[in-house]
Structure formats: C-alpha cells, structure tokens
Design a protein around this motif. Structure first.
Motif, PDB file in Angstrom:
ATOM      1  N   ASP A  49       0.835  -1.195   0.000  1.00  0.00           N
ATOM      2  CA  ASP A  49       0.000   0.000   0.000  1.00  0.00           C
ATOM      3  C   ASP A  49       0.867   1.241   0.000  1.00  0.00           C
ATOM      4  O   ASP A  49       2.048   1.204   0.332  1.00  0.00           O
ATOM      5  CB  ASP A  49      -1.028   0.024   1.136  1.00  0.00           C
ATOM      6  CG  ASP A  49      -0.472   0.252   2.519  1.00  0.00           C
ATOM      7  OD1 ASP A  49       0.700   0.646   2.674  1.00  0.00           O
ATOM      8  OD2 ASP A  49      -1.215   0.048   3.488  1.00  0.00           O
ATOM      9  N   PHE A  50       0.264   2.327  -0.440  1.00  0.00           N
ATOM     10  CA  PHE A  50       0.867   3.650  -0.392  1.00  0.00           C
ATOM     11  C   PHE A  50       0.063   4.451   0.614  1.00  0.00           C
ATOM     12  O   PHE A  50      -1.152   4.278   0.718  1.00  0.00           O
ATOM     13  CB  PHE A  50       0.781   4.340  -1.759  1.00  0.00           C
ATOM     14  CG  PHE A  50       1.628   3.698  -2.811  1.00  0.00           C
ATOM     15  CD1 PHE A  50       2.934   4.115  -3.025  1.00  0.00           C
ATOM     16  CD2 PHE A  50       1.115   2.672  -3.600  1.00  0.00           C
ATOM     17  CE1 PHE A  50       3.716   3.526  -3.999  1.00  0.00           C
ATOM     18  CE2 PHE A  50       1.893   2.083  -4.580  1.00  0.00           C
ATOM     19  CZ  PHE A  50       3.197   2.512  -4.774  1.00  0.00           C
ATOM     20  N   GLU A  51       0.735   5.337   1.322  1.00  0.00           N
ATOM     21  CA  GLU A  51       0.029   6.162   2.296  1.00  0.00           C
ATOM     22  C   GLU A  51       0.461   7.612   2.162  1.00  0.00           C
ATOM     23  O   GLU A  51       1.658   7.921   2.128  1.00  0.00           O
ATOM     24  CB  GLU A  51       0.321   5.666   3.713  1.00  0.00           C
ATOM     25  CG  GLU A  51      -0.460   6.397   4.775  1.00  0.00           C
ATOM     26  CD  GLU A  51      -0.187   5.852   6.163  1.00  0.00           C
ATOM     27  OE1 GLU A  51       0.244   6.641   7.020  1.00  0.00           O
ATOM     28  OE2 GLU A  51      -0.391   4.643   6.381  1.00  0.00           O
ATOM     29  N   LEU A  57      -5.022   9.340   3.469  1.00  0.00           N
ATOM     30  CA  LEU A  57      -5.293   8.603   2.244  1.00  0.00           C
ATOM     31  C   LEU A  57      -4.377   7.394   2.138  1.00  0.00           C
ATOM     32  O   LEU A  57      -3.168   7.497   2.360  1.00  0.00           O
ATOM     33  CB  LEU A  57      -5.051   9.525   1.039  1.00  0.00           C
ATOM     34  CG  LEU A  57      -5.201   8.906  -0.341  1.00  0.00           C
ATOM     35  CD1 LEU A  57      -6.641   8.471  -0.599  1.00  0.00           C
ATOM     36  CD2 LEU A  57      -4.747   9.898  -1.403  1.00  0.00           C
ATOM     37  N   ARG A  58      -4.980   6.258   1.822  1.00  0.00           N
ATOM     38  CA  ARG A  58      -4.221   5.034   1.562  1.00  0.00           C
ATOM     39  C   ARG A  58      -4.630   4.530   0.180  1.00  0.00           C
ATOM     40  O   ARG A  58      -5.808   4.568  -0.181  1.00  0.00           O
ATOM     41  CB  ARG A  58      -4.511   3.987   2.632  1.00  0.00           C
ATOM     42  CG  ARG A  58      -3.398   2.978   2.758  1.00  0.00           C
ATOM     43  CD  ARG A  58      -3.471   2.108   3.988  1.00  0.00           C
ATOM     44  NE  ARG A  58      -4.742   1.433   4.116  1.00  0.00           N
ATOM     45  CZ  ARG A  58      -5.491   1.465   5.216  1.00  0.00           C
ATOM     46  NH1 ARG A  58      -5.098   2.116   6.285  1.00  0.00           N
ATOM     47  NH2 ARG A  58      -6.620   0.820   5.271  1.00  0.00           N
ATOM     48  N   ILE A  59      -3.637   4.084  -0.583  1.00  0.00           N
ATOM     49  CA  ILE A  59      -3.883   3.574  -1.925  1.00  0.00           C
ATOM     50  C   ILE A  59      -3.375   2.140  -1.959  1.00  0.00           C
ATOM     51  O   ILE A  59      -2.215   1.880  -1.666  1.00  0.00           O
ATOM     52  CB  ILE A  59      -3.182   4.455  -2.985  1.00  0.00           C
ATOM     53  CG1 ILE A  59      -3.709   5.892  -2.892  1.00  0.00           C
ATOM     54  CG2 ILE A  59      -3.392   3.876  -4.376  1.00  0.00           C
ATOM     55  CD1 ILE A  59      -2.963   6.882  -3.748  1.00  0.00           C
ATOM     56  N   GLU A  60      -4.273   1.205  -2.294  1.00  0.00           N
ATOM     57  CA  GLU A  60      -3.919  -0.212  -2.271  1.00  0.00           C
ATOM     58  C   GLU A  60      -4.768  -0.946  -3.296  1.00  0.00           C
ATOM     59  O   GLU A  60      -5.708  -0.386  -3.846  1.00  0.00           O
ATOM     60  CB  GLU A  60      -4.157  -0.794  -0.883  1.00  0.00           C
ATOM     61  CG  GLU A  60      -5.600  -0.677  -0.438  1.00  0.00           C
ATOM     62  CD  GLU A  60      -5.835  -1.036   1.014  1.00  0.00           C
ATOM     63  OE1 GLU A  60      -6.926  -1.566   1.302  1.00  0.00           O
ATOM     64  OE2 GLU A  60      -4.955  -0.799   1.854  1.00  0.00           O
ATOM     65  N   VAL A  74      -9.651   5.170   1.221  1.00  0.00           N
ATOM     66  CA  VAL A  74      -8.898   4.128   0.521  1.00  0.00           C
ATOM     67  C   VAL A  74      -9.269   4.171  -0.952  1.00  0.00           C
ATOM     68  O   VAL A  74     -10.445   4.087  -1.307  1.00  0.00           O
ATOM     69  CB  VAL A  74      -9.187   2.730   1.114  1.00  0.00           C
ATOM     70  CG1 VAL A  74      -8.402   1.662   0.368  1.00  0.00           C
ATOM     71  CG2 VAL A  74      -8.864   2.694   2.599  1.00  0.00           C
ATOM     72  N   LEU A  75      -8.242   4.314  -1.795  1.00  0.00           N
ATOM     73  CA  LEU A  75      -8.430   4.319  -3.240  1.00  0.00           C
ATOM     74  C   LEU A  75      -7.815   3.064  -3.846  1.00  0.00           C
ATOM     75  O   LEU A  75      -6.854   2.518  -3.301  1.00  0.00           O
ATOM     76  CB  LEU A  75      -7.777   5.554  -3.867  1.00  0.00           C
ATOM     77  CG  LEU A  75      -8.288   6.916  -3.409  1.00  0.00           C
ATOM     78  CD1 LEU A  75      -7.506   8.029  -4.078  1.00  0.00           C
ATOM     79  CD2 LEU A  75      -9.784   7.058  -3.692  1.00  0.00           C
TER      80      LEU A  75
END
Length: 188
Positions: A49-51, A57-60, A74-75
C-alpha cells in the motif's frame, strides 16, 4: 515525456538503503509498485500500500472489505494515477509485504519536464538489497547491480502513454512472465 525523480528509502535501515529513480508520468499506483519492487529487488508477490498520511489517504489494491480503513480514505491502486498525488506532495510512504513490513519513505525530489526515456531508471543508490521473506533481517544483503536493474526496467517495463491500464499487480506480472506481454500502459 514528463517524469518524477523519487528517492526511495527503506525505513529503519542501518546503514542506509536507498534508490534514486526517475519514473515516467501517467502510471497507476499498481504500476509504480511494480517499478519500486524492481528497483528494490523485491519479487512483487506480496501485498502493498501507499500512504499519504497528511491527507488521510491510503492507496492499495482494494478488496470489497473496507472494514480496516482506520479513518483513511482508501483508493484502488490500479485505478488511481500517480501524477496528481506526486506533484502535490513532498513525500509519501510505501509498504511492501505486510508480514516482513518493509516500509519505505519516498521523497519527491523534482519533476523532470523532458525525460528522454520511456522507462524508469535508477540513477543513484546506496546499500545492498535485503532478502525477501527474511523476517525483515537486514544483516544479510545481496550486492546491488544498478546496470542489471536498469536493463530489467527498460526491457520488462517500458511505458507507453495511451488510454491507461487498470490491471492488478498479479495480472501485470502474469501477462509478462507467462505470456511475454511486457510493458506498462500509462495514461496520457
């Protein structure tokens, strides 16, 4: 082609382990994960994941289970493109392999307006490569071969900017290694 110069630093590594890399624009965060895995000599078969901490915001690669978002938006990594986020933040985090918990801080060093290549490229590095599935043990490091990594990035993951690509990480790896379908498709 526009690109981004990023410094990817493995957190809590002593001595320091980092890679300075130029990444073409137009990629999804899933595709950025593949580039980071290649740059760090990770194989890519673990979750990530990216944070963006200050944006909550977290991108996973999302599942239908958002039960564990812990107050973060979460995107989906395979549907979210890097340009806006990288251009509007000084740094962000990347975690790979939630078991070994390889945490990285990624500094956005600069925007490169006229990048001549259509692939990511490591331009400088420090430290060897930690062994995957080592339990986060940094006492054994493989020697880092920048030329080999850059050849891998050029041969396996050239970027073509067209309409974008929303494949998941495992689908991109399967297409490359099982079908010989190499490359990343970014969005203009």
């Amino acid at each position: 082609m526009k690109a981004y110069q990023l410094k990817i630093m493995l957190k809590d590594a002593s001595p320091p382990i980092w890679r300075r890399v130029i990444v073409p624009e137009g990629l999804t965060f899933t595709q950025l994960s593949i580039i980071i895995n290649t740059v760090m000599n990770w194989s890519g078969y673990h979750l990530f994941d990216f944070e963006f901490k200050y944006q909550n915001l977290r991108i996973e690669e999302k599942s239908d289970d958002d039960e564990f978002s812990f107050g973060y938006e979460v995107l989906a990594a395979n549907e979210t493109y890097i340009n806006e986020f990288i251009e509007n933040n000084e740094w962000f985090s990347y975690t790979y392999d939630f078991g070994d918990d390889w945490q990285h801080r990624i500094n956005v060093e600069k925007i490169v307006d006229n990048y001549d290549n259509n692939f990511a490229q490591v331009i400088k590095f420090k430290g060897g490569s930690p062994l995957e599935d080592s339990g986060h043990d940094l006492s054994y490091l493989d020697e880092y071969d920048i030329d080999y990594v850059n050849e891998e990035l050029e041969d396996w993951y050239p970027v073509t900017l067209v309409d974008g690509d929303n494949r998941l990480q495992r689908e991109i790896y399967m297409d490359a290694f099982e079908n010989g379908d190499f490359g990343l498709i970014g969005k203009k």
